[in-house]
Design a protein around this motif. Structure first.
Motif, mmCIF file in Angstrom:
data_model
loop_
_atom_site.group_PDB
_atom_site.id
_atom_site.type_symbol
_atom_site.label_atom_id
_atom_site.label_comp_id
_atom_site.label_asym_id
_atom_site.label_seq_id
_atom_site.Cartn_x
_atom_site.Cartn_y
_atom_site.Cartn_z
ATOM 1 N N UNK B 133 0.842 -1.195 0.000
ATOM 2 C CA UNK B 133 0.000 0.000 0.000
ATOM 3 C C UNK B 133 0.870 1.234 0.000
ATOM 4 N N UNK B 134 0.203 2.388 -0.030
ATOM 5 C CA UNK B 134 0.952 3.637 -0.058
ATOM 6 C C UNK B 134 1.415 3.998 1.348
ATOM 7 N N UNK B 135 2.338 4.930 1.382
ATOM 8 C CA UNK B 135 2.882 5.364 2.660
ATOM 9 C C UNK B 135 3.147 6.853 2.552
ATOM 10 N N UNK B 136 2.550 7.629 3.440
ATOM 11 C CA UNK B 136 2.758 9.076 3.394
ATOM 12 C C UNK B 136 4.068 9.420 4.092
ATOM 13 N N UNK B 137 4.583 10.584 3.761
ATOM 14 C CA UNK B 137 5.765 11.048 4.473
ATOM 15 C C UNK B 137 5.305 11.539 5.836
ATOM 16 N N UNK B 138 6.002 11.133 6.889
ATOM 17 C CA UNK B 138 5.596 11.563 8.232
ATOM 18 C C UNK B 138 5.737 13.073 8.343
#
Lengths: 160, 445
Positions: B133-138
């Motif tokens: 899945x996607x992963x956002x930048x913290x």
């Protein structure tokens, strides 16, 4: 076991802004788990269809193909209300137009539900709920059992 | 495929998003349930909160395997953990850490009084897999805290005096970790209470204020010698309330209390025990009005710093004891001038009042009473050694905490009086300065 007929109120809850998590297991009792992206209940309320991402649910889908058994938890973050439905006739189906519409509506509604809690940023939610249409797979089942899982004294009670 | 261990996914275990636990019954029926909390134990073990006897519990007792989804609230990244149930703990460090943390989670989710930890279910982590899945930048990229730990460690190693060690530690937390509110508390001689010897970031220092063992996150951290961290305010672990309650119960004795300096709404709290070997010396405490201010990494850093603090505290006390000089002869005093001040000493709890103002009680009160009486005989130079040998002060033979008590007394005098002070004149010796005439009055207990 006789089928559980969902009340209209429960249908609205399951189709509402809730987190949907699906469990299955294989013949060696190893469990599998995946998020679902939407839920649609048939007009006669006898059958529930949830939508998962094939890329995320490889083992779960194999387990369902092998055993047809499924457990699905629906939990609303703002109220902590939670129920679980179980089925033993689950099958994998192609995604229909109404499932796609439901997934779009559900991810939007669930994002709106979570935003005021300030637990996740919009970017994190966009990542968590991101999907491609080609990856969606539907799983349908007739609930044969149902339980309240809202924390508290009534947790575990059968849905009547 | 990347292999993960629990160290890699600790942001998922902060209790922001519940964990989703799949199990299977002995007859092959899957079950799905939420767990409020997954606690990090080490790179290969976690503990799940056991709150209610439910199907999950029945299943893992019959077939000790579970599959759990956890989610990083900062990035949306999701991980699937394959777990093997080992045992349940119903007391001890892990249990206490989880119990306090769960109170915070309960309060955040409107479940105070409903969530109650019955046990910490300990699992071996067999595998961790990242769910595609996607992963956002913290939003806030995880900061490497090692340079900060190193800087603080260097600063602390340069300090040669106990009082300065306390202040330097708290200054460093502010400077290198941007921690605005912190305190250092020392365990008293009989191991039942902790008293504040230094604080940072409060309108009133609160030096001398006390916390009982087991009270709030500080008391639980001390009692169980384990770090306690809370990310959401839970009223049962909020100090101002606990301290006020104690004051009410204490009735008339409440006037002989120094107010605890804590902030009104401490959403985030972190209390780390300061130890030397197996012996508890005190607690390092930080708080913030912001929820989720301290994470696992902050806790790691502060635990490392607290260990160094413990060793330094012990070393500096030993140096002071070794280098103490013999008692000094009578010395000339500065003439006291101005209005006479009344010093009252209540023998019942060794509390001291200057005119109508409460100063201190207990061991520090006894020390002060000795100093003013001997000062009336013409002395102003003292040594730690003679205090240590004075049976009236009731100091234990070993590990007497005398230096910490003297620091406390000197700081209270500095805050409460402009005519009495303690000046250090060398290792293990000090001068008691009195600039107004005193009238002494002892009230028998």
């Amino acid at each position: 076991m006789s089928a559980v007929i969902l009340t209209e109120e429960l249908v609205a809850f399951c189709e509402g802004p809730v987190g949907i998590i699906v469990a299955a297991c294989d013949s060696s009792l190893q469990s599998s788990v995946a998020f679902a992206y939407g839920c649609r209940v048939a007009p006669d309320r006898s059958r529930v269809t949830i939508t998962v991402l094939a890329s995320q649910a490889e083992v779960l889908l194999a387990d369902i193909r092998a055993t047809a058994r499924i457990a699905v938890n629906f939990a609303r973050p703002t109220t902590s209300r939670s129920i679980q439905l179980k089925g033993h006739d689950a099958r994998i189906e192609p995604v229909r137009a109404q499932d796609l519409a439901q997934v779009t509506a559900h991810t939007r509604a669930f994002t709106e539900e979570l935003l005021p809690l300030r637990e996740m940023s919009e970017a994190a939610m966009a990542a968590l709920f991101g999907y491609t249409q080609e990856d969606l797979v539907a799983i349908s089942f007739s609930p044969c059992d149902g339980f309240s899982q809202t924390p508290g004294p009534g947790a575990g009670a059968r849905l009547t | 495929m990347t292999r993960f261990n629990v160290d890699d996914i600790r942001p998922c275990l902060e209790g922001v998003i519940p964990a989703f636990v799949a199990t299977c019954s002995a007859d092959g029926v899957p079950n799905m349930a939420l767990a409020s909390q997954v606690e990090y134990i080490d790179a290969h073990h976690v503990a799940l909160s056991f709150q209610f006897f439910n199907k999950t519990r029945e299943n893992i007792l019959a077939h000790p395997y579970a599959t759990v989804l956890v989610c990083d609230n900062e990035t949306g990244a999701t991980y699937r953990l394959s777990l093997h149930y080992l045992h349940t703990e119903t007391e001890g460090r892990l249990f206490q850490r989880m119990k306090v943390k769960l109170a915070g989670i309960a309060s955040q989710t409107g479940m105070s009084g409903v969530f109650r930890l019955q046990g910490a279910d300990v699992y071996e982590v067999l595998a961790i897999e990242r769910v595609p899945g996607q992963m956002a930048e913290a939003a806030s990229s995880p900061r490497n805290l090692l340079p900060a730990v190193r800087a603080v460690s260097e600063r602390l190693s340069e300090v040669c005096e106990l009082g300065r060690l306390f202040d330097t530690a708290l200054d460093c937390l502010h400077e290198h970790f941007a921690i605005e509110h912190s305190m250092l508390l020392v365990l008293d001689e009989d191991g039942r209470r902790l008293y504040t010897v230094a604080s940072h970031g409060y309108a009133a220092s609160g030096v001398g204020s006390e916390i009982a063992m087991g009270d709030g996150v500080i008391g639980v951290a001390a009692e169980h010698a384990t770090p306690i961290r809370i990310a959401y305010m839970a009223t049962e672990y909020t100090y101002l309330r606990a301290v006020r309650q104690q004051a009410v119960e204490a009735g008339h004795e409440a006037q002989a209390e120094i107010p605890f300096p804590g902030i009104e709404t401490p959403h985030s709290q972190l209390a780390v025990p300061i130890r030397c070997g197996s012996r508890l010396l005190g607690v390092l405490y930080c708080e913030s009005p912001q929820p989720r201010r301290f994470n696992y990494d902050t806790e790691d850093a502060l635990v490392a710093i607290a260990h160094q603090l413990g060793l330094s505290m012990r070393a500096l006390q030993c140096v002071e004891v070794q280098e103490e000089a013999s008692p000094q002869p009578l010395s000339a005093q500065d003439a006291a001038q101005g209005e006479q001040a009344l010093i009252r000493f209540y023998a019942a709890n060794a509390s001291v009042f200057i005119d109508e103002d409460y100063l201190i009680k207990g061991v520090a009160g006894l020390i002060f009473w000795k100093l003013v009486r001997e000062h009336a005989q013409g002395r102003s130079e003292f040594t730690n050694r003679e205090l240590r040998l004075d049976p009236a002060l009731r100091l234990p033979d070993i590990d007497d905490n005398l230096e910490a008590r003297l620091i406390l007394l000197a700081r209270r005098l500095h805050e409460r009086s402009d005519f009495l002070r303690i000046e250090k004149t060398g290792r293990g010796r000090f001068r008691f300065c009195v600039q107004r005439p005193l009238r002494l009055e002892a009230i028998a207990g």
